[in-house]
Design an enzyme around this catalytic site. Structure first.
Site, PDB file in Angstrom:
ATOM      1  N   GLU A  99       8.236   0.840  -3.547  1.00  0.00           N
ATOM      2  CA  GLU A  99       9.231   1.356  -2.613  1.00  0.00           C
ATOM      3  C   GLU A  99       9.449   2.852  -2.805  1.00  0.00           C
ATOM      4  O   GLU A  99       9.508   3.621  -1.835  1.00  0.00           O
ATOM      5  CB  GLU A  99      10.546   0.601  -2.809  1.00  0.00           C
ATOM      6  CG  GLU A  99      11.629   0.958  -1.811  1.00  0.00           C
ATOM      7  CD  GLU A  99      11.235   0.636  -0.377  1.00  0.00           C
ATOM      8  OE1 GLU A  99      11.615   1.407   0.520  1.00  0.00           O
ATOM      9  OE2 GLU A  99      10.540  -0.384  -0.161  1.00  0.00           O
TER      10      GLU A  99
ATOM     11  N   LYS B  89       6.403   4.795  -1.543  1.00  0.00           N
ATOM     12  CA  LYS B  89       6.415   4.845  -0.068  1.00  0.00           C
ATOM     13  C   LYS B  89       7.345   5.938   0.430  1.00  0.00           C
ATOM     14  O   LYS B  89       6.977   6.744   1.299  1.00  0.00           O
ATOM     15  CB  LYS B  89       6.871   3.505   0.513  1.00  0.00           C
ATOM     16  CG  LYS B  89       5.822   2.432   0.566  1.00  0.00           C
ATOM     17  CD  LYS B  89       6.216   1.314   1.524  1.00  0.00           C
ATOM     18  CE  LYS B  89       7.568   0.723   1.202  1.00  0.00           C
ATOM     19  NZ  LYS B  89       7.976  -0.312   2.171  1.00  0.00           N
ATOM     20  N   ASN B  90       8.553   5.969  -0.121  1.00  0.00           N
ATOM     21  CA  ASN B  90       9.536   6.966   0.303  1.00  0.00           C
ATOM     22  C   ASN B  90       9.061   8.377  -0.007  1.00  0.00           C
ATOM     23  O   ASN B  90       9.205   9.298   0.811  1.00  0.00           O
ATOM     24  CB  ASN B  90      10.884   6.708  -0.382  1.00  0.00           C
ATOM     25  CG  ASN B  90      11.559   5.453   0.109  1.00  0.00           C
ATOM     26  OD1 ASN B  90      11.173   4.880   1.128  1.00  0.00           O
ATOM     27  ND2 ASN B  90      12.559   4.997  -0.620  1.00  0.00           N
TER      28      ASN B  90
ATOM     29  N   HIS C 162       7.651  -3.843  -7.332  1.00  0.00           N
ATOM     30  CA  HIS C 162       8.490  -3.742  -6.129  1.00  0.00           C
ATOM     31  C   HIS C 162       9.242  -2.412  -6.099  1.00  0.00           C
ATOM     32  O   HIS C 162       9.244  -1.710  -5.088  1.00  0.00           O
ATOM     33  CB  HIS C 162       9.481  -4.913  -6.097  1.00  0.00           C
ATOM     34  CG  HIS C 162      10.393  -4.916  -4.913  1.00  0.00           C
ATOM     35  ND1 HIS C 162      10.215  -5.766  -3.848  1.00  0.00           N
ATOM     36  CD2 HIS C 162      11.478  -4.158  -4.605  1.00  0.00           C
ATOM     37  CE1 HIS C 162      11.155  -5.529  -2.939  1.00  0.00           C
ATOM     38  NE2 HIS C 162      11.938  -4.563  -3.381  1.00  0.00           N
TER      39      HIS C 162
END
Length: 409
Positions: free
Chosen positions: A256, A259-260, A252
């Protein structure tokens, strides 16, 4: 016989409902009992007794639920009155009531143990949408009361960190019990006990998270930065890096951050023919497991860095909980703050170091030893209550009152 059982069950539910305020007051007086990763592993592998787990959870889950229900009740009244927060509150009350029904049940009765697993799974499913529902409640609150209030924002930030940490911990307890006593073992991961992998391959999880983020990025932007991954095991440089951890938590966080990093890299190099890679360094020492993710996505100004962890601030377009077509690399803006909570849940941390004009380093710190990885849990007490009673006082330092002017205009 069946009708008699149903009648007794309905009487128990009525009694629990009638005495619910007293139960909440009673259980909220106790502090949650934090468990270490080693305790989770030892219990699941060597001392896996369903009756013992049942006896622990029927006391511990009400303590954790009652503590956070008490905290919900001291939220700003305007936020508490929003439809989404009311719905959320009803979920927690319902879950607490269902678990309280087992307080006087016989742990030696196999049917009771089976019913308990079913109720735990029902509670987990009921709470699946807690994060977006609370996020929607914040949006409803901001839409209804547009005026920015620094004290209220501080209180909401403080509450949500504790609320989401509590949710992580409750799901952890439920998952361990249901997977150990009802789940099937995964032959691909024989060292997994419940949702914990005792020899979690950190680089493998990082590569999986990168692959998932890359697929999303390519669907949306038709391209993605490459991955350069290195590792350093200071304990044994010839060995891969393994720790006892929850792979889904680690995935997780990394997903994240990837992605950023991808979004920033692509949007900062729109005019370029090639994209700079995302560089990852995984290092294992005597105490810490550290993962550094470096991008060249242009970075953010230093004064905005802490905002990235705020639930009240997002750079992405505002979504709705019913919005099925929102951009896959954006959402409610909760990705970073909740990823930081996952790291802190077992005494780690997530920090951002950004160089405006160049890029950002995201650094995950985790405990290398399972004995040091102990749950970090919120407690509702007088200290917590004081946080919600803060008043806005004059700053004892001179601070700029306006955003810096853009000298390029």
């Amino acid at each position: 016989m069946t009708s008699k059982v149903r009648f007794v069950g309905s009487v128990v539910k009525t009694v629990v409902r009638a005495n619910l305020p007293n139960y909440i007051d009673h259980f909220s007086r106790f502090s949650p009992s934090p468990l270490s990763m080693k305790q989770f592993l030892d219990f699941g592998s060597t001392n896996a007794c369903e009756r013992t787990s049942f006896a622990f959870l029927r006391q511990e889950l009400p303590v954790r639920l009652a503590n956070i229900v008490k905290e919900i009740s001291v939220l700003p009244q305007r936020l508490l009155a929003t439809p989404s927060v009311q719905l959320l509150h009803s979920w927690y009350i319902q879950s607490l009531m269902e678990i309280l029904e087992f307080l006087d049940k016989n742990p030696d009765d196999h049917k009771v143990l089976e019913m308990f697993v079913d109720v735990l799974e029902s509670v987990r499913n009921r709470h699946n949408d807690v994060v977006p529902t609370m996020a929607q409640g914040i949006i409803e609150y901001k839409d209804a009361f547009d005026r920015q209030d620094a004290v209220t924002d501080h209180n909401i930030q403080y509450f949500l960190d504790r609320f989401y940490t509590s949710r992580i911990s409750i799901r952890m307890l439920i998952n361990q019990h249901t997977l150990v006593f009802k789940g099937n073992t995964n032959p691909a991961h024989p060292n997994t006990i419940g949702c914990i992998d005792s020899i979690c391959d950190v680089t493998e999880v990082a590569q999986d998270a990168y692959a998932s983020a890359k697929m999303l990025c390519e669907q949306y932007y038709l391209g993605s930065p490459e991955l350069e991954l290195r590792q350093m095991n200071a304990n044994n440089n010839k060995e891969p890096i393994h720790i006892s951890y929850v792979p889904s938590h680690l995935y997780h966080m990394l997903f994240e951050l990837f992605k950023n990093a991808m979004r920033a890299t692509i949007e900062n190099h729109e005019a370029s023919r090639s994209l700079p890679p995302i560089k990852v360094m995984v290092a294992l020492g005597g105490e810490d497991l550290t993962i550094k993710i470096s991008d060249r996505g242009g970075g953010v100004p230093f004064r905005k860095t802490e905002r990235l962890f705020s639930y009240m601030y997002s750079t992405a377009p505002r979504p709705s909980i019913e919005d099925k077509h929102r951009a896959p690399l954006a959402g409610f803006g909760y990705g970073l703050p909740i990823s930081r909570l996952y790291t802190r849940y077992f005494q780690g941390d997530l920090q951002l170091y950004s160089m405006e004009g160049h890029g950002t380093d995201a650094v995950i710190h985790l405990k290398a030893l399972s004995t040091d990885s102990v749950e970090r849990l919120p407690v509702f007490n007088k200290t917590a209550l004081r946080h919600y009673k803060l008043s806005l006082e004059a700053d004892d330092w001179c601070v700029p009152s306006k955003e810096p002017r853009d000298l390029r205009k």
